[in-house]
Design an enzyme around this catalytic site. Structure first.
Site: not given
Ligand code: Q9C
Ligand code: ZN
Length: 664
Positions: A22, A137, A174, A176, A267, A307
């Site tokens: 995935d 999240h 973060d 996001h 990130d 990441y």
């Molecule tokens: N390209 C955290 O950083 N995927 N979660 C997004 C966009 C999900 C991130 C795809 C990213 C989750 C904790």
């Molecule tokens: Zn994130």
């Protein structure tokens, strides 16, 4: 005041991983934890922390936020085979389960609560939890974005019920949007939630309308949810620090939290495959340092995303170093926020201006047409670094210096009755007064007393130690602050300072040489004298009058004016001259001093009237042990203060770009 930094880490949280193909979830790997911890060991930071064991969170704790039904679902994944795990994962967005996910999610949350307990009980001052799975999240009944339990949200509820905390600030850096945290506290005025996030007008994950700047909270919680959406990638150090100065910090100081929790995702750092931002690791040292001045230093860092393994581990290290009180490396890059960042900042300020008095008298308006709207592939603002690992390798070598053997060097009469911090060392080397006599003769023809000559001589010696990083900072007590400051500035320039930032508090009879060649930038906070003033971009004035009894609003002047100016200038040395203090209080000066240490690698000289004992003692504490005190309480600024400051800013902000908070 408590001391020490807690660190939670346990490799058992590496015992779950993605079991199928995935691409969306593949970046959330166990090595995120081991790499971060390894880097902390390399920098010898682990040994300096108070290491705490993880524990499992209890069902009672989990259900402070999550529904029993959802808890049952997570529990049931323990005994599933891969097909069942996959099926359960697909019920949620960007989530994956492993047989060990439940155990690790309990450790991750339990580890978070361990840090909160250590900080709230006073065992340590602050701390960091290196944990996975992340949390921000996750929602009441939903796993989302690699998150199982919402660690930070549960921590906030836990602190409220166990420690009766009335006001909690959550800072989510973060990249996001922590929509889970937003949903949980949307109508709760006891939790102020701030998140910046890659948004791109909603085209970036999680693609929610409610991630925009106009989601400000609901009902009683209106004004307590702050979203700062980034509509372009490539945001860097200047954008992040401007966001702190102009959006988060004024509201956070007005809010005056009793505890600060950080959803510390990295990130948002350079090289991250999700964020595509440009902030370098030392930026997180600056953000951490600023947050250490809230809630009496009660600050808990809880790992979220991140990441790019090298970037993640450097950023984690910078965060922990700063929590431990090490000097903050000078920020790199041009200190000028980009246009798109300013648009976001302007709109977030406008959306919150009805709710926060610190924004009330300031000019705010909405950006009607956001410049990046409709651009399909917005270009990164800074040329992307080709090899991030290599870049970081060099970058960290460049910005990290050996820690000076002395933290604070004091120039004072050998026998004094001051109560000083243990980290303060008296300048005791024997000196001759000849050099001082020469240095002073430039400024005065008067007959000088032995005492002043002796103090200036010792100061000259101390300045050499400051320049050669034998001491991080320096305090000089003087019977003539004007003369001592003039000599010190001349000396620092002679020793090679290229950008000397001078702050003068009170009315000094003699200004240090203001060179107007860019080598000095001088700000005066006058007492009660009306000053003859010549306008220059290298000479600024801050008229400020505090009424001492109702708490201070000086934080407003700091974040709207003094710090953006200082960060724009990026000084290599700082002189803080304190003459007669009338306009601002000791705590204000302490907060200023402590925050200024984020610049110039901490190289700061304080020259202070020898009779101001209380201020000397307070500043020696602050300089020897950054953020070792509570700075509040605060009150919002008066209309006149805001207005006179705005006038002063008009011209200055065209040159010093961190002052700007409206997109032009
Ligand atoms: N390209 C955290 O950083 N995927 N979660 C997004 C966009 C999900 C991130 C795809 C990213 C989750 C904790
Ligand atoms: Zn994130």
């Amino acid at each position: 005041m408590s001391s020490g930094t807690a660190l939670v880490y346990d490799e058992e949280m590496m015992s779950y991983r993605l079991l199928w193909d995935d691409p969306e979830c593949a970046i959330e790997v166990p090595e995120r934890l081991s790499c971060s911890y390894k880097r902390l060991q390399d920098y010898d930071l682990v040994n300096r922390c108070v290491q705490l064991p993880v524990r499992e969170a209890t069902e009672e704790e989990i259900t402070l936020v999550h529904s029993p039904e959802y808890l049952d679902v997570v529990k049931s994944t323990q005994t599933m085979d891969v097909d069942e795990l996959k099926k359960t994962s697909k019920k949620y967005i960007a989530a994956y389960f492993h047989q060990n996910s439940y155990r690790c999610a309990k450790l991750s949350l339990g580890g978070t609560l361990q840090v909160v307990d250590a900080v709230m009980s006073g065992d340590v001052r602050n701390g960091m939890a290196l944990i996975r799975p992340p949390g921000h999240h996750s929602q009441q009944s939903e796993s989302n974005g690699f998150c199982v339990f919402n660690n930070v949200a549960v921590a906030a509820e836990y602190a409220k019920s166990k420690y009766n905390v009335q006001r909690i600030l959550i800072v989510d850096w973060d990249v996001h949007h922590g929509q889970g945290i937003q949903y949980i506290f949307e109508d709760d005025p006891s939790v102020l939630y701030f998140s910046w996030h890659r948004y791109e007008h909603g085209s970036f994950w999680p693609n929610l309308r409610e991630s925009d700047y106009d989601s400000i909270g609901k009902d009683k919680g209106a004004g307590y949810n702050i979203n700062l959406p980034w509509n372009q990638v490539g945001m860097g150090n200047a954008d992040y620090i401007a966001a702190f100065f102009h959006v988060l910090l004024p509201m956070a100081f007005e809010f005056n939290p009793e505890l600060v929790l950080v959803s510390a995702g990295y990130d948002s750092g350079i090289g991250d495959p999700e964020g595509h931002m440009c902030a370098t690791p030392e930026c997180f040292a600056h953000l951490t340092h600023m947050l250490m001045h809230l809630a009496g230093g009660k600050l808990c860092m809880i790992l979220e995303g991140g990441y790019h393994l090298r970037c993640l581990s450097e950023c984690v290290s910078m965060t922990v170093r700063t929590l431990l009180g090490d000097p903050v490396p000078r920020i790199s890059g041009e200190m000028k926020p980009c246009h798109s960042a300013l648009e976001s900042i302007q709109n977030a300020r406008h959306a919150h201006s009805p709710y926060w008095k610190c924004l009330l008298h300031d000019e705010t308006r909405l950006v009607q047409e956001i410049s990046t709207k409709g651009l399909s592939a917005p270009k990164p603002l800074i040329a992307e670094v080709a090899n991030v690992d290599e870049f970081l390798e060099n970058h960290m070598k460049k910005i990290l210096h050996p820690k000076p053997p002395i933290t604070t060097l004091l120039v004072a009469p050998a026998e004094n009755t001051l109560h000083l911090h243990g980290g303060v060392q008296l300048e005791e080397d024997t000196v001759t007064t000849e050099q001082a006599t020469n240095a002073l003769s430039v400024f005065t023809q008067d007959q000088l007393n032995e005492n002043l000559l002796n103090s200036v001589s010792k100061m000259l010696l101390a300045l050499h130690k400051l320049v050669h990083r034998k001491t991080r900072n320096c305090i000089t007590l003087s019977s003539n602050v004007s003369l001592s400051t003039a000599v010190a500035s001349q000396q620092l320039l002679a020793l090679g300072s290229e950008r000397l930032f001078i702050v003068i508090i009170g009315d000094v009879d003699r200004k240090p040489e203001i060179t107007n060649d860019g080598k000095t930038l001088c700000v005066t906070i006058p007492g009660d004298k009306i000053l003859e003033r010549a306008y220059s971009q290298y000479q600024a004035f801050l008229k400020w009058q505090e009424s001492p009894h109702e708490g201070s609003s000086f934080f407003y002047a700091l974040f709207r004016f003094l710090l953006p100016l200082a960060y724009s200038y990026q000084p290599d040395f700082i002189i803080l001259a304190i003459e007669r203090i009338k306009s601002i209080g000791t705590k204000d000066i302490a907060l200023l001093t402590s925050l200024l240490q984020g610049l110039s690698d901490g190289a700061l000289l304080t020259v202070i009237t020898e009779t101001e004992e209380e201020t000397i003692e307070t500043l020696s504490n602050v300089l020897a042990d950054s953020a070792s005190m509570s700075f509040g309480p605060y009150r919002p600024p008066d209309k006149e203060c805001v207005e006179s400051l705005t006038v002063e800013l008009t011209d200055l902000q065209t040159k010093w770009r961190m002052l700007q908070c409206l997109a032009k």
